[in-house]
Design a protein around this motif. Structure first.
Motif, PDB file in Angstrom:
ATOM      1  N   ASP A  59       0.857  -1.190   0.000  1.00  8.35           N
ATOM      2  CA  ASP A  59       0.000   0.000   0.000  1.00  8.35           C
ATOM      3  C   ASP A  59       0.888   1.234   0.000  1.00  8.35           C
ATOM      4  OD1 ASP A  59      -2.659  -1.073   0.027  1.00  8.35           O
ATOM      5  OD2 ASP A  59      -2.286  -1.736   2.078  1.00  8.35           O
ATOM      6  N   ILE A  60       0.537   2.185  -0.875  1.00  8.03           N
ATOM      7  CA  ILE A  60       1.328   3.406  -0.984  1.00  8.03           C
ATOM      8  C   ILE A  60       0.472   4.639  -0.725  1.00  8.03           C
ATOM      9  CG2 ILE A  60       3.020   2.468  -2.614  1.00  8.03           C
ATOM     10  CD1 ILE A  60       1.413   4.065  -4.834  1.00  8.03           C
ATOM     11  N   ALA A  61       1.143   5.704  -0.371  1.00 13.64           N
ATOM     12  CA  ALA A  61       0.536   7.031  -0.351  1.00 13.64           C
ATOM     13  C   ALA A  61       1.018   7.730  -1.614  1.00 13.64           C
ATOM     14  CB  ALA A  61       0.984   7.804   0.884  1.00 13.64           C
ATOM     15  N   VAL A  62       0.072   8.226  -2.412  1.00 13.18           N
ATOM     16  CA  VAL A  62       0.422   8.911  -3.657  1.00 13.18           C
ATOM     17  C   VAL A  62       0.637  10.384  -3.343  1.00 13.18           C
ATOM     18  CG1 VAL A  62      -0.337   9.500  -5.984  1.00 13.18           C
ATOM     19  CG2 VAL A  62      -0.906   7.259  -5.015  1.00 13.18           C
ATOM     20  N   GLY A  63       1.790  10.888  -3.733  1.00 11.36           N
ATOM     21  CA  GLY A  63       2.124  12.287  -3.507  1.00 11.36           C
ATOM     22  C   GLY A  63       1.833  13.134  -4.731  1.00 11.36           C
ATOM     23  N   GLU A  64       2.587  14.208  -4.874  1.00 13.88           N
ATOM     24  CA  GLU A  64       2.319  15.127  -5.977  1.00 13.88           C
ATOM     25  C   GLU A  64       2.713  14.530  -7.321  1.00 13.88           C
ATOM     26  OE1 GLU A  64       5.116  18.575  -6.580  1.00 13.88           O
ATOM     27  OE2 GLU A  64       5.796  17.928  -4.609  1.00 13.88           O
ATOM     28  N   ARG A  65       2.019  14.987  -8.361  1.00 11.90           N
ATOM     29  CA  ARG A  65       2.349  14.539  -9.712  1.00 11.90           C
ATOM     30  C   ARG A  65       3.656  15.197 -10.129  1.00 11.90           C
ATOM     31  NH1 ARG A  65      -0.718  15.210 -15.460  1.00 11.90           N
ATOM     32  NH2 ARG A  65       0.463  17.111 -15.461  1.00 11.90           N
ATOM     33  N   ILE A  66       4.554  14.399 -10.670  1.00  9.12           N
ATOM     34  CA  ILE A  66       5.856  14.897 -11.125  1.00  9.12           C
ATOM     35  C   ILE A  66       5.737  15.421 -12.549  1.00  9.12           C
ATOM     36  CG2 ILE A  66       8.245  14.260 -11.630  1.00  9.12           C
ATOM     37  CD1 ILE A  66       7.730  11.852  -9.633  1.00  9.12           C
ATOM     38  N   ALA A  67       5.118  14.605 -13.402  1.00 11.72           N
ATOM     39  CA  ALA A  67       5.059  14.955 -14.825  1.00 11.72           C
ATOM     40  C   ALA A  67       4.104  14.011 -15.534  1.00 11.72           C
ATOM     41  CB  ALA A  67       6.446  14.823 -15.458  1.00 11.72           C
ATOM     42  N   ARG A  68       3.699  14.419 -16.731  1.00 13.75           N
ATOM     43  CA  ARG A  68       3.034  13.499 -17.659  1.00 13.75           C
ATOM     44  C   ARG A  68       4.008  13.311 -18.818  1.00 13.75           C
ATOM     45  NH1 ARG A  68      -2.649  14.953 -19.282  1.00 13.75           N
ATOM     46  NH2 ARG A  68      -3.178  13.598 -17.546  1.00 13.75           N
ATOM     47  N   ILE A  69       4.409  12.081 -19.021  1.00 17.31           N
ATOM     48  CA  ILE A  69       5.321  11.739 -20.112  1.00 17.31           C
ATOM     49  C   ILE A  69       4.479  11.290 -21.304  1.00 17.31           C
ATOM     50  CG2 ILE A  69       7.213  10.240 -20.858  1.00 17.31           C
ATOM     51  CD1 ILE A  69       8.020  12.132 -18.576  1.00 17.31           C
ATOM     52  N   GLU A  70       4.707  11.913 -22.451  1.00 18.34           N
ATOM     53  CA  GLU A  70       4.056  11.493 -23.701  1.00 18.34           C
ATOM     54  C   GLU A  70       5.157  10.883 -24.571  1.00 18.34           C
ATOM     55  OE1 GLU A  70       0.827  11.736 -24.166  1.00 18.34           O
ATOM     56  OE2 GLU A  70       0.273  13.142 -22.573  1.00 18.34           O
ATOM     57  N   MET A  80       1.793   8.782 -19.759  1.00 20.85           N
ATOM     58  CA  MET A  80       2.126   8.250 -18.434  1.00 20.85           C
ATOM     59  C   MET A  80       2.159   9.368 -17.395  1.00 20.85           C
ATOM     60  SD  MET A  80       5.376   5.822 -17.383  1.00 20.85           S
ATOM     61  CE  MET A  80       6.694   6.981 -17.791  1.00 20.85           C
ATOM     62  N   ASP A  81       1.195   9.309 -16.450  1.00 17.25           N
ATOM     63  CA  ASP A  81       1.190  10.232 -15.322  1.00 17.25           C
ATOM     64  C   ASP A  81       2.082   9.654 -14.236  1.00 17.25           C
ATOM     65  OD1 ASP A  81      -0.494  12.447 -15.998  1.00 17.25           O
ATOM     66  OD2 ASP A  81      -2.212  11.093 -15.901  1.00 17.25           O
ATOM     67  N   CYS A  82       3.056  10.435 -13.794  1.00 18.23           N
ATOM     68  CA  CYS A  82       4.058   9.966 -12.839  1.00 18.23           C
ATOM     69  C   CYS A  82       3.933  10.731 -11.531  1.00 18.23           C
ATOM     70  CB  CYS A  82       5.454  10.167 -13.419  1.00 18.23           C
ATOM     71  SG  CYS A  82       5.592   9.512 -15.093  1.00 18.23           S
ATOM     72  N   PHE A  83       3.917   9.987 -10.433  1.00 18.76           N
ATOM     73  CA  PHE A  83       3.706  10.576  -9.116  1.00 18.76           C
ATOM     74  C   PHE A  83       4.800  10.135  -8.141  1.00 18.76           C
ATOM     75  CE2 PHE A  83      -0.448  10.201 -11.034  1.00 18.76           C
ATOM     76  CZ  PHE A  83      -1.108  11.364 -10.672  1.00 18.76           C
ATOM     77  N   TRP A  84       5.126  11.021  -7.213  1.00 20.24           N
ATOM     78  CA  TRP A  84       5.923  10.613  -6.059  1.00 20.24           C
ATOM     79  C   TRP A  84       5.049   9.693  -5.216  1.00 20.24           C
ATOM     80  CZ3 TRP A  84      10.819  11.317  -6.340  1.00 20.24           C
ATOM     81  CH2 TRP A  84      11.357  12.465  -6.940  1.00 20.24           C
ATOM     82  N   ALA A  85       5.651   8.710  -4.557  1.00 19.93           N
ATOM     83  CA  ALA A  85       4.890   7.799  -3.701  1.00 19.93           C
ATOM     84  C   ALA A  85       5.780   7.309  -2.573  1.00 19.93           C
ATOM     85  CB  ALA A  85       4.380   6.611  -4.518  1.00 19.93           C
ATOM     86  N   GLU A  86       5.117   6.939  -1.478  1.00 22.45           N
ATOM     87  CA  GLU A  86       5.876   6.300  -0.407  1.00 22.45           C
ATOM     88  C   GLU A  86       5.099   5.113   0.115  1.00 22.45           C
ATOM     89  OE1 GLU A  86       5.265   8.760   3.597  1.00 22.45           O
ATOM     90  OE2 GLU A  86       6.237   9.931   2.027  1.00 22.45           O
ATOM     91  N   VAL A  87       5.839   4.146   0.650  1.00 24.52           N
ATOM     92  CA  VAL A  87       5.242   2.914   1.144  1.00 24.52           C
ATOM     93  C   VAL A  87       4.551   3.188   2.474  1.00 24.52           C
ATOM     94  CG1 VAL A  87       5.761   0.599   2.009  1.00 24.52           C
ATOM     95  CG2 VAL A  87       6.925   1.453  -0.040  1.00 24.52           C
ATOM     96  N   LEU A  88       3.284   2.772   2.570  1.00 18.01           N
ATOM     97  CA  LEU A  88       2.559   2.830   3.844  1.00 18.01           C
ATOM     98  C   LEU A  88       2.692   1.502   4.579  1.00 18.01           C
ATOM     99  CD1 LEU A  88      -0.758   4.622   2.780  1.00 18.01           C
ATOM    100  CD2 LEU A  88       1.191   5.603   4.004  1.00 18.01           C
ATOM    101  N   SER A  89       2.487   0.400   3.838  1.00 15.76           N
ATOM    102  CA  SER A  89       2.637  -0.930   4.429  1.00 15.76           C
ATOM    103  C   SER A  89       2.897  -1.932   3.313  1.00 15.76           C
ATOM    104  CB  SER A  89       1.381  -1.322   5.209  1.00 15.76           C
ATOM    105  OG  SER A  89       0.278  -1.427   4.326  1.00 15.76           O
ATOM    106  N   GLY A  90       3.568  -3.013   3.684  1.00 15.05           N
ATOM    107  CA  GLY A  90       3.891  -4.045   2.700  1.00 15.05           C
ATOM    108  C   GLY A  90       5.390  -4.085   2.449  1.00 15.05           C
ATOM    109  N   ASP A  91       5.817  -5.123   1.740  1.00 16.20           N
ATOM    110  CA  ASP A  91       7.250  -5.378   1.562  1.00 16.20           C
ATOM    111  C   ASP A  91       7.703  -5.344   0.111  1.00 16.20           C
ATOM    112  OD1 ASP A  91       7.657  -5.730   4.330  1.00 16.20           O
ATOM    113  OD2 ASP A  91       6.909  -7.780   4.184  1.00 16.20           O
ATOM    114  N   LEU A  92       6.925  -4.729  -0.783  1.00 15.84           N
ATOM    115  CA  LEU A  92       7.292  -4.650  -2.202  1.00 15.84           C
ATOM    116  C   LEU A  92       7.639  -6.043  -2.750  1.00 15.84           C
ATOM    117  CD1 LEU A  92       9.381  -1.360  -2.002  1.00 15.84           C
ATOM    118  CD2 LEU A  92       7.151  -1.601  -3.084  1.00 15.84           C
ATOM    119  N   VAL A  93       6.671  -6.946  -2.659  1.00 19.43           N
ATOM    120  CA  VAL A  93       6.819  -8.313  -3.147  1.00 19.43           C
ATOM    121  C   VAL A  93       6.657  -8.306  -4.662  1.00 19.43           C
ATOM    122  CG1 VAL A  93       5.825 -10.644  -3.075  1.00 19.43           C
ATOM    123  CG2 VAL A  93       5.843  -9.221  -1.008  1.00 19.43           C
ATOM    124  N   LEU A  94       7.594  -8.923  -5.390  1.00 15.64           N
ATOM    125  CA  LEU A  94       7.535  -8.934  -6.852  1.00 15.64           C
ATOM    126  C   LEU A  94       6.586 -10.018  -7.337  1.00 15.64           C
ATOM    127  CD1 LEU A  94      11.291  -8.462  -7.819  1.00 15.64           C
ATOM    128  CD2 LEU A  94       9.535  -6.736  -7.453  1.00 15.64           C
TER     129      LEU A  94
END
Length: 129
Positions: A59-70, A80-94
């Motif tokens: 689970d992540i918290a979505v932060g501000e939008r960085i850019a839209r890449i075309e 592609m809408d790109c956002f800063w994000a940080e982990v709230l919970s979980g272990d980034l399982v692939l």
């Protein structure tokens, strides 16, 4: 040309950024920021939360939008809408990726990024020195 709308998370922890290597499809083995397609009726932020939960069991918290890449790939146009994000919970399982790495700014170019994601990296440096 068909347009594909996607979202990408730039997940930060301390001074590192999380990168994933595609495990399937036309761009298998290319490195990218995790994310995926926006479903009908979803906001980009909702899509990003859902995709990261599905792909990385996190689970992540979505932060501000960085850019839209075309970007024009041979078979489609990527928006592609790109956002800063940080982990709230979980272990980034692939669940869908072959590999993942936490990269410092100096290590960012040590992986073979997909072209649209490479454009995002260049924008990151322009906006954040």
């Amino acid at each position: 040309m068909k347009t594909v709308s996607v979202v990408a998370a730039v997940i930060r922890h301390e001074s590192k950024i999380f990168a994933t290597q595609r495990g399937y499809g036309e761009f298998k083995d290319g490195w990218e920021f995790p994310g995926g397609k926006v479903e009908p009726g979803e906001t980009p932020e909702e899509a990003l939360v859902r995709e990261i939960r599905e792909e990385l069991d996190t689970d992540i918290a979505v932060g501000e939008r960085i850019a839209r890449i075309e970007y024009d790939y041979p078979a489609f146009h990527l928006s592609m809408d790109c956002f800063w994000a940080e982990v709230l919970s979980g272990d980034l399982v692939l669940r869908e990726h072959e590999a993942a790495r936490w990269l410092t700014k100096e290590e960012l170019y040590s992986v073979d990024w997909l072209p649209a994601d490479l454009e995002l990296i260049e924008k990151l440096f322009l906006t954040n020195g």
